[in-house]
Write a protein that holds these residues in place. Structure first.
Motif, PDB file in Angstrom:
ATOM      1  N   THR A   1      13.584   7.533  -0.807  1.00 20.04           N
ATOM      2  CA  THR A   1      14.929   7.632  -1.389  1.00 20.04           C
ATOM      3  C   THR A   1      14.901   8.117  -2.843  1.00 20.04           C
ATOM      4  N   SER A   2      13.803   7.892  -3.549  1.00 17.23           N
ATOM      5  CA  SER A   2      13.719   8.312  -4.956  1.00 17.23           C
ATOM      6  C   SER A   2      13.369   9.784  -5.107  1.00 17.23           C
ATOM      7  N   GLY A   3      12.946  10.418  -4.014  1.00 16.43           N
ATOM      8  CA  GLY A   3      12.634  11.841  -4.096  1.00 16.43           C
ATOM      9  C   GLY A   3      11.168  12.150  -4.318  1.00 16.43           C
ATOM     10  N   VAL A   4      10.293  11.127  -4.278  1.00 17.98           N
ATOM     11  CA  VAL A   4       8.860  11.379  -4.482  1.00 17.98           C
ATOM     12  C   VAL A   4       8.307  12.255  -3.361  1.00 17.98           C
ATOM     13  N   PHE A   5       8.643  11.910  -2.116  1.00 19.70           N
ATOM     14  CA  PHE A   5       8.146  12.699  -0.983  1.00 19.70           C
ATOM     15  C   PHE A   5       8.692  14.125  -1.039  1.00 19.70           C
ATOM     16  N   THR A   6       9.948  14.266  -1.426  1.00 22.54           N
ATOM     17  CA  THR A   6      10.540  15.605  -1.532  1.00 22.54           C
ATOM     18  C   THR A   6       9.787  16.445  -2.564  1.00 22.54           C
ATOM     19  N   ARG A   7       9.441  15.800  -3.698  1.00 21.18           N
ATOM     20  CA  ARG A   7       8.716  16.514  -4.759  1.00 21.18           C
ATOM     21  C   ARG A   7       7.328  16.914  -4.285  1.00 21.18           C
ATOM     22  N   LEU A   8       6.661  16.037  -3.503  1.00 20.31           N
ATOM     23  CA  LEU A   8       5.344  16.362  -2.972  1.00 20.31           C
ATOM     24  C   LEU A   8       5.410  17.544  -2.012  1.00 20.31           C
ATOM     25  N   GLU A   9       6.457  17.561  -1.182  1.00 18.72           N
ATOM     26  CA  GLU A   9       6.616  18.669  -0.235  1.00 18.72           C
ATOM     27  C   GLU A   9       6.882  19.977  -0.965  1.00 18.72           C
ATOM     28  N   GLU A  10       7.623  19.905  -2.084  1.00 25.15           N
ATOM     29  CA  GLU A  10       7.857  21.107  -2.891  1.00 25.15           C
ATOM     30  C   GLU A  10       6.556  21.638  -3.491  1.00 25.15           C
ATOM     31  N   MET A  11       5.617  20.724  -3.746  1.00 27.18           N
ATOM     32  CA  MET A  11       4.320  21.116  -4.304  1.00 27.18           C
ATOM     33  C   MET A  11       3.376  21.656  -3.223  1.00 27.18           C
ATOM     34  N   GLY A  12       3.817  21.592  -1.946  1.00 29.73           N
ATOM     35  CA  GLY A  12       3.019  22.154  -0.846  1.00 29.73           C
ATOM     36  C   GLY A  12       2.059  21.183  -0.206  1.00 29.73           C
ATOM     37  N   ILE A  13       2.313  19.894  -0.267  1.00 30.73           N
ATOM     38  CA  ILE A  13       1.407  18.913   0.329  1.00 30.73           C
ATOM     39  C   ILE A  13       1.387  19.058   1.846  1.00 30.73           C
ATOM     40  N   GLU A  14       0.215  18.831   2.428  1.00 32.18           N
ATOM     41  CA  GLU A  14       0.039  18.894   3.876  1.00 32.18           C
ATOM     42  C   GLU A  14      -0.369  17.524   4.394  1.00 32.18           C
ATOM     43  N   GLU A  15      -0.128  17.307   5.691  1.00 33.08           N
ATOM     44  CA  GLU A  15      -0.498  16.034   6.298  1.00 33.08           C
ATOM     45  C   GLU A  15      -2.001  15.813   6.166  1.00 33.08           C
ATOM     46  N   GLY A  16      -2.366  14.612   5.741  1.00 31.18           N
ATOM     47  CA  GLY A  16      -3.772  14.286   5.544  1.00 31.18           C
ATOM     48  C   GLY A  16      -4.237  14.442   4.113  1.00 31.18           C
ATOM     49  N   ASP A  17      -3.430  15.095   3.257  1.00 30.49           N
ATOM     50  CA  ASP A  17      -3.800  15.221   1.842  1.00 30.49           C
ATOM     51  C   ASP A  17      -3.710  13.856   1.153  1.00 30.49           C
ATOM     52  N   THR A  18      -4.472  13.713   0.064  1.00 32.85           N
ATOM     53  CA  THR A  18      -4.523  12.433  -0.652  1.00 32.85           C
ATOM     54  C   THR A  18      -3.484  12.396  -1.775  1.00 32.85           C
ATOM     55  N   VAL A  19      -2.783  11.256  -1.868  1.00 28.36           N
ATOM     56  CA  VAL A  19      -1.797  11.021  -2.924  1.00 28.36           C
ATOM     57  C   VAL A  19      -2.284   9.852  -3.779  1.00 28.36           C
ATOM     58  N   ASP A  20      -2.213  10.011  -5.096  1.00 30.96           N
ATOM     59  CA  ASP A  20      -2.614   8.946  -6.021  1.00 30.96           C
ATOM     60  C   ASP A  20      -1.407   8.540  -6.866  1.00 30.96           C
TER      61      ASP A  20
ATOM     62  N   PHE B   1      -0.751   5.809  -9.667  1.00 33.21           N
ATOM     63  CA  PHE B   1      -1.288   4.792 -10.578  1.00 33.21           C
ATOM     64  C   PHE B   1      -2.518   4.093  -9.982  1.00 33.21           C
ATOM     65  N   GLY B   2      -3.426   4.889  -9.408  1.00 33.75           N
ATOM     66  CA  GLY B   2      -4.674   4.344  -8.858  1.00 33.75           C
ATOM     67  C   GLY B   2      -4.609   3.968  -7.396  1.00 33.75           C
ATOM     68  N   LEU B   3      -3.409   3.868  -6.839  1.00 30.70           N
ATOM     69  CA  LEU B   3      -3.264   3.578  -5.407  1.00 30.70           C
ATOM     70  C   LEU B   3      -3.349   4.895  -4.641  1.00 30.70           C
ATOM     71  N   GLU B   4      -4.355   5.037  -3.780  1.00 28.94           N
ATOM     72  CA  GLU B   4      -4.550   6.269  -3.037  1.00 28.94           C
ATOM     73  C   GLU B   4      -4.242   6.042  -1.549  1.00 28.94           C
ATOM     74  N   PHE B   5      -3.569   7.041  -0.940  1.00 22.85           N
ATOM     75  CA  PHE B   5      -3.282   6.975   0.499  1.00 22.85           C
ATOM     76  C   PHE B   5      -3.156   8.398   1.025  1.00 22.85           C
ATOM     77  N   GLU B   6      -3.287   8.527   2.321  1.00 26.16           N
ATOM     78  CA  GLU B   6      -3.152   9.833   2.969  1.00 26.16           C
ATOM     79  C   GLU B   6      -1.685  10.080   3.289  1.00 26.16           C
ATOM     80  N   TYR B   7      -1.245  11.302   3.015  1.00 23.46           N
ATOM     81  CA  TYR B   7       0.147  11.649   3.281  1.00 23.46           C
ATOM     82  C   TYR B   7       0.324  11.903   4.779  1.00 23.46           C
ATOM     83  N   VAL B   8       1.350  11.246   5.363  1.00 24.83           N
ATOM     84  CA  VAL B   8       1.659  11.425   6.787  1.00 24.83           C
ATOM     85  C   VAL B   8       3.126  11.797   6.894  1.00 24.83           C
ATOM     86  N   LYS B   9       3.412  12.890   7.589  1.00 25.50           N
ATOM     87  CA  LYS B   9       4.809  13.321   7.749  1.00 25.50           C
ATOM     88  C   LYS B   9       5.500  12.463   8.797  1.00 25.50           C
TER      89      LYS B   9
END
Length: 425
Positions: free
Chosen positions: A396-415, A417-425
């Motif tokens: 709802t805050s637009g973080v995912f939208t901003r990541l998609e604008e940057m060209g993120i793909e499924e399986g890419d790593t998101v950090d 503040f030190g918390l890392e996870f794989e992006y899943v659409k």
């Protein structure tokens, strides 16, 4: 030391974080969430103190921070509210936003003004319980308190302002009509700071007179002392223009009159419109011809003219009586109204609060947002419902939208503040 301008930073207290807690009691199974809300942060409050006459305290201390609200506790305990921070200022202090110049408050009549409001406390996990979410393991962080960089400006509250060239007798005049005791000497710029005196007219009737340090030509452009103190004339209801009718300084009093009025108008057009009375001082040292010529010149311009000698008190009683009568006809001392924040500025503030920065380094997308860090503190990463809550915030805050604008793909790593996870659409 007389200080009438200062720059400080104030910050209201942040709200306390909501608590994540579950009821624990013998023989009570599945007690449920009981985390309390965080307390409200303390406000920054400016209070008028008539014992203060200068802003000198703010010359040495520049940062003021109110107390943070306490975090919530177990058993639905709400955290204690942060203590308000009280800042004492002299009467007549004008508070502006340093960056925009917007007037926030005028500490003249109203004794207390809240300048920065503390943030509300965050909700505890008990507030997020629902039929479908029985054991929420997350809570909301406290909201940040308001923070401002402020410009403080002291504008003295006086009914009558004395203006004129140096050494024309302003200090002598205020000393004989009031209890003020300014420094008096036969040289220029004897008065280095404004001096206030209460002039008693009769029982239960008086007014305040201010002796403003001597003005000279170019004062409005920063020459001499006058430009530093012209702001103190702005609130005056009436200007008493003192002239040396004897010409003892080798100047023409009529020319002095025009020069000072030109300086007042350059500084503020409103000052030029302020009612004005002329006092021709040192008349005991002037010839009848000198007095007569100046009187005609002043009265032809439409101003009331009084022939006085402050040193001998000649004519001062009549002058004070006339001033008192004129003040009865005039509105009260000028007070500045707080200015609303322009819509564009409000939108900019809102944009800054929601600002999201995404950078990519070596196939990792780093997300930065000041508002997001406190949310992460209250999320239990081992709990499914808590992670669902975080996911909704990011969506709802637009973080995912901003990541998609940057060209993120499924399986890419998101950090974040030190918390890392794989992006899943």
């Amino acid at each position: 030391m007389f200080v009438d301008k200062a720059k400080i930073r104030v910050k209201a207290g942040d709200g306390g974080d909501g608590a994540v807690s579950f009821h624990r009691e013998k023989y009570v199974a599945a007690g449920g969430p009981d985390g309390g809300n965080g307390g409200k942060g303390g406000d920054v409050i400016f209070v008028i103190d008539d014992n203060f006459s200068t802003l000198i305290d703010f010359k040495y201390k520049k940062k003021y921070i109110a107390e943070r609200g306490e975090n919530g506790g177990a058993k639905h305990c709400t955290g204690r509210n942060g203590q308000d921070l009280i800042i004492k200022v002299p009467r007549g202090t004008l508070v502006r936003d340093f960056n925009t110049g917007r007037i926030i408050a005028d500490l003249s009549r109203k004794d207390r003004q809240v300048i920065a409001r503390g943030g509300n406390g965050g909700k505890g996990n008990s507030a997020f319980k629902s039929p479908t979410r029985q054991i929420p393991k997350f809570a909301k962080p406290g909201y940040p308190g308001e923070e401002f960089e402020l410009s403080l400006e002291l504008k003295l509250l006086a009914d009558v302002g004395l203006v004129g060239f140096p050494n024309v007798g302003k200090s002598t005049l205020i000393s004989v009509v009031s209890q003020a005791k300014p420094k008096i000497a036969n040289y220029h710029f004897t008065t280095l700071v404004p001096v206030l005196g209460v002039v008693k007219v009769e029982a239960e009737k008086s007014f305040v007179m201010a002796d403003i340090p001597g003005l000279i030509e170019g004062a409005s452009d920063g020459i001499g002392l006058g430009h530093e103190f012209l702001r103190h004339v702005e609130r005056c209801r009436l200007i008493l223009h003192v002239l040396d009718v004897s010409g003892s300084e080798g100047r023409d009093p009529a020319e002095d009159f025009d020069i000072i009025n030109a300086e007042l108008e350059k500084f503020s057009p409103d000052l030029a419109k302020c009612p004005q009375i002329v006092a021709a001082n040192k008349s005991d040292m002037a010839s009848p011809e000198q007095i007569g010529a100046l009187k005609k010149y002043i009265e032809d311009k439409g101003y009331a003219f009084f022939e006085i000698s402050a040193a001998t008190t000649q004519g001062t009683a009549e002058l004070i009586k006339y001033i008192s009568g004129e003040l009865d006809k005039l509105p009260p001392i000028k007070e500045y109204e707080p200015e609303e924040i322009p819509e564009e500025e409000l939108m900019q503030i809102e944009d800054d609060r929601k600002k999201i920065t995404v950078t990519k380094e070596e196939d990792i997308y780093f997300v930065e947002a000041n508002w997001l860090e406190p949310i992460l503190r209250t999320v239990d990463l081992d709990d499914y419902s808590s992670l669902q809550y975080l996911q909704r915030v990011l969506q709802t805050s637009g973080v995912f939208t901003r990541l998609e604008e940057m060209g993120i793909e499924e399986g890419d790593t998101v950090d974040i503040f030190g918390l890392e996870f794989e992006y899943v659409k």
